[in-house]
Motif scaffolding. Structure first.
Motif, PDB file in Angstrom:
ATOM      1  N   GLU A  37       0.968  -1.140   0.040  1.00  0.00           N
ATOM      2  CA  GLU A  37       0.000  -0.133   0.146  1.00  0.00           C
ATOM      3  C   GLU A  37       0.884   1.374   0.066  1.00  0.00           C
ATOM      4  O   GLU A  37       0.793   2.233  -0.880  1.00  0.00           O
ATOM      5  N   LEU A  38       1.841   1.240   0.616  1.00  0.00           N
ATOM      6  CA  LEU A  38       2.687   2.442   1.034  1.00  0.00           C
ATOM      7  C   LEU A  38       3.449   2.597  -0.352  1.00  0.00           C
ATOM      8  O   LEU A  38       3.513   3.856  -1.072  1.00  0.00           O
ATOM      9  N   ARG A  39       4.079   1.481  -1.070  1.00  0.00           N
ATOM     10  CA  ARG A  39       4.760   1.492  -2.436  1.00  0.00           C
ATOM     11  C   ARG A  39       3.891   2.159  -3.178  1.00  0.00           C
ATOM     12  O   ARG A  39       4.082   3.012  -4.254  1.00  0.00           O
ATOM     13  N   GLN A  40       2.630   1.796  -3.535  1.00  0.00           N
ATOM     14  CA  GLN A  40       1.626   2.217  -4.300  1.00  0.00           C
ATOM     15  C   GLN A  40       1.442   3.774  -4.282  1.00  0.00           C
ATOM     16  O   GLN A  40       0.803   4.392  -5.114  1.00  0.00           O
ATOM     17  N   GLN A  41       1.688   4.321  -3.147  1.00  0.00           N
ATOM     18  CA  GLN A  41       1.454   5.961  -2.755  1.00  0.00           C
ATOM     19  C   GLN A  41       2.687   6.503  -3.510  1.00  0.00           C
ATOM     20  O   GLN A  41       2.612   7.892  -3.669  1.00  0.00           O
ATOM     21  N   GLY A  42       3.645   5.944  -3.888  1.00  0.00           N
ATOM     22  CA  GLY A  42       4.908   6.733  -4.531  1.00  0.00           C
ATOM     23  C   GLY A  42       6.206   6.440  -3.855  1.00  0.00           C
ATOM     24  O   GLY A  42       6.134   5.556  -2.965  1.00  0.00           O
ATOM     25  N   PRO A  43       7.168   6.522  -4.604  1.00  0.00           N
ATOM     26  CA  PRO A  43       8.810   6.202  -4.026  1.00  0.00           C
ATOM     27  C   PRO A  43       8.879   6.846  -2.848  1.00  0.00           C
ATOM     28  O   PRO A  43       9.737   6.340  -2.149  1.00  0.00           O
ATOM     29  N   VAL A  44       8.451   7.837  -2.598  1.00  0.00           N
ATOM     30  CA  VAL A  44       8.530   8.533  -1.251  1.00  0.00           C
ATOM     31  C   VAL A  44       7.385   9.008  -0.325  1.00  0.00           C
ATOM     32  O   VAL A  44       6.480   9.604  -0.918  1.00  0.00           O
ATOM     33  N   VAL A  45       7.175   8.399   0.547  1.00  0.00           N
ATOM     34  CA  VAL A  45       6.139   8.594   1.579  1.00  0.00           C
ATOM     35  C   VAL A  45       6.536   9.243   2.917  1.00  0.00           C
ATOM     36  O   VAL A  45       7.395   8.801   3.647  1.00  0.00           O
ATOM     37  N   GLU A  46       5.938  10.349   3.386  1.00  0.00           N
ATOM     38  CA  GLU A  46       6.252  10.947   4.729  1.00  0.00           C
ATOM     39  C   GLU A  46       5.786   9.933   5.709  1.00  0.00           C
ATOM     40  O   GLU A  46       4.792   9.246   5.798  1.00  0.00           O
ATOM     41  N   GLY A  47       6.619  10.196   6.771  1.00  0.00           N
ATOM     42  CA  GLY A  47       6.614   9.290   7.954  1.00  0.00           C
ATOM     43  C   GLY A  47       7.645   8.086   8.269  1.00  0.00           C
ATOM     44  O   GLY A  47       8.526   7.960   7.640  1.00  0.00           O
ATOM     45  N   SER A  48       7.204   7.745   9.414  1.00  0.00           N
ATOM     46  CA  SER A  48       8.025   6.607   9.890  1.00  0.00           C
ATOM     47  C   SER A  48       7.545   5.248   9.475  1.00  0.00           C
ATOM     48  O   SER A  48       6.353   4.910   9.761  1.00  0.00           O
ATOM     49  N   TYR A  49       8.503   4.339   9.080  1.00  0.00           N
ATOM     50  CA  TYR A  49       8.080   2.939   8.642  1.00  0.00           C
ATOM     51  C   TYR A  49       7.460   2.267  10.002  1.00  0.00           C
ATOM     52  O   TYR A  49       6.507   1.632   9.947  1.00  0.00           O
ATOM     53  N   ARG A  50       8.397   2.326  11.095  1.00  0.00           N
ATOM     54  CA  ARG A  50       7.821   1.663  12.242  1.00  0.00           C
ATOM     55  C   ARG A  50       6.643   2.095  12.878  1.00  0.00           C
ATOM     56  O   ARG A  50       6.025   1.009  13.224  1.00  0.00           O
ATOM     57  N   LYS A  51       6.239   3.149  12.899  1.00  0.00           N
ATOM     58  CA  LYS A  51       4.932   3.703  13.270  1.00  0.00           C
ATOM     59  C   LYS A  51       3.740   2.839  12.317  1.00  0.00           C
ATOM     60  O   LYS A  51       2.455   3.153  12.918  1.00  0.00           O
ATOM     61  N   ASN A  52       3.907   2.444  11.285  1.00  0.00           N
ATOM     62  CA  ASN A  52       2.870   1.580  10.733  1.00  0.00           C
ATOM     63  C   ASN A  52       2.697   0.341  11.605  1.00  0.00           C
ATOM     64  O   ASN A  52       1.529  -0.164  11.101  1.00  0.00           O
TER      65      ASN A  52
END
Length: 417
Positions: A37-52
């Motif tokens: 889902e994150l990758r489909q938002q684009g190559p750069v997504v705001e925020g922390s991976y861990r917090k997902n």
């Protein structure tokens, strides 16, 4: 023979660093739907991976500006542009606190100098020799402990021990000190979550390795520390602080990731019996099986870099001063590069190599040793455990974790000789 220095245990002997570390790596059963889902938002997504994936706070990095970089091409761009995406600022707050002046926390030109020396110590022809002299005895000794029973938990009785015991053998550690050594090695990384046992463990391991290094310089042998203490590149040897920091990191970088990689390899094969049978009948498939396991469920899903200047990736801006969650798992399961990427398939025809060992100047320096260990372990299992299969009376293996992935158990049965 000179007596090796004695390791000091943590002052609070009841403290369990393994349980705390497990909480920090998470129990997420499957992070990949969210990663996709994150990758489909684009190559750069705001925020922390861990917090997902977890509410456990990251006391060192949680307050810092962060973005996630996702997809194969974007991740490879970060890994191969170290002049923009730096290691030192990214890892000083965590790995630097745990291990000290290790090459993971360095950038060029310092990193280039010292890595050249380490590479000479871990050349393929060097580590291949360790396969027979160091790895095989450990593997066989562990298997001797359960081979007569016809059943085992390959995690608890084998993979969770053998890479660490290989390290103990390489540094000629007294087996009686092994439990404290492992405990301190795990405890030291807890500096990143503010646990006081982290700096305590780092200090005690540092004192141990400093004395051990002094002894080995005076009376070098054939062990790993003697080798590292005397190897040269361009007439230069490793300084003591760099070598001690590397040895502190060895348990985690060399032991823990190989434990996870081997566990995933066995899980992938045992849950796909036709592929297990193919590998058993044709051992030339082992390298492909190892690479597929590393791609499918790499031991580390995300790593950090620090953006040192304003830049962009595929038209998406990243500001200087941003910490970059470089999501390796999104690269290794990018459908643009790997057909049906969520499937474990040792027969897939890859057009690009996986990034489980990263890429660029910080490509994993121990990858040859990891492959040797995984190869020797799998060959021994296929040779000595005939008709290996999952135990139908026990739960199937479940790989968990959002950052470091591994199953807790791998219950199997096999025919007794």
């Amino acid at each position: 023979m000179t007596a090796l220095p004695k390791l000091e245990d943590l002052e609070d002997k009841s403290f369990d660093p393994f349980m705390v570390e497990k909480l920090s790596t998470g129990n997420c059963p499957d992070p990949y739907p969210r990663i996709h889902e994150l990758r489909q938002q684009g190559p750069v997504v705001e925020g922390s991976y861990r917090k997902n994936f977890t509410d456990v706070p990251d006391v060192q990095m949680g307050h810092l500006p962060q973005v996630m970089v996702l997809g194969y091409d974007a991740v490879l761009h970060v890994l191969t542009h170290p002049e923009v995406f730096r290691n030192k600022e990214a890892f000083a707050p965590n790995l630097g606190r745990s291990f000290g002046n290790t090459i993971t926390v360095m950038d060029a030109p310092e990193h280039t100098r010292f890595r050249k020396i380490f590479q000479k110590a871990f050349l393929p022809n060097v580590v291949t020799k360790w396969g027979e002299t160091v790895v095989d005895p450990v593997v066989n000794r562990l298997m001797d402990g359960f081979i007569a029973t016809g059943e085992a938990d390959l995690i608890e009785q084998f993979t969770h021990h053998y890479p660490f015991q290989v390290i103990y053998a390489q540094v000629e550690l007294d087996p009686a000190q092994a439990p404290v050594f492992h405990k301190l090695a795990i405890a030291q990384i807890l500096s990143s979550i503010g646990a006081p046992q982290g700096p305590e463990a780092s200090g005690k391991l540092g004192a141990f390795f400093a004395e051990l290094l002094r002894q080995k310089r005076a009376n070098p042998g054939t062990d790993l520390i003697s080798h590292l203490a005397t190897v040269e590149a361009d007439g230069e040897r490793l300084p003591d602080d760099v070598l001690i920091s590397f040895l502190r990191q060895l348990m985690n970088a060399g032991g823990d990731t190989t434990f996870r990689g081997t566990s995933v390899l066995l899980t992938g094969l045992l849950t796909h019996p036709e592929q297990l049978r193919a590998v058993s009948e044709d051992r030339s498939l082992i390298p492909a099986a190892i690479d597929e396991a590393l791609r499918w469920e790499g031991p580390v899903t995300s790593t950090f870099r620090y953006c040192a200047q304003d830049t962009e990736i595929q038209g998406h801006p990243i500001k200087a001063g941003t910490f970059v969650n470089t999501v390796l798992a999104s690269a290794n399961r990018d459908p643009a590069k790997f057909e049906n990427p969520d499937a474990f398939n040792i027969f897939r025809k890859n057009t690009v190599r996986h990034l489980a060992f990263a890429s660029g100047p910080h490509l994993c320096i121990g990858q040859h040793l990891a492959r040797v260990e995984m190869t020797r372990a799998l060959n021994a299992i296929l040779d000595r455990l005939p008709n290996l299969r999952l135990d139908p009376d026990k739960p199937a293996p479940a790989i968990t974790g959002h950052l470091l992935r591994v199953p807790e158990h791998l219950w199997v049965k096999f025919d007794r000789a």
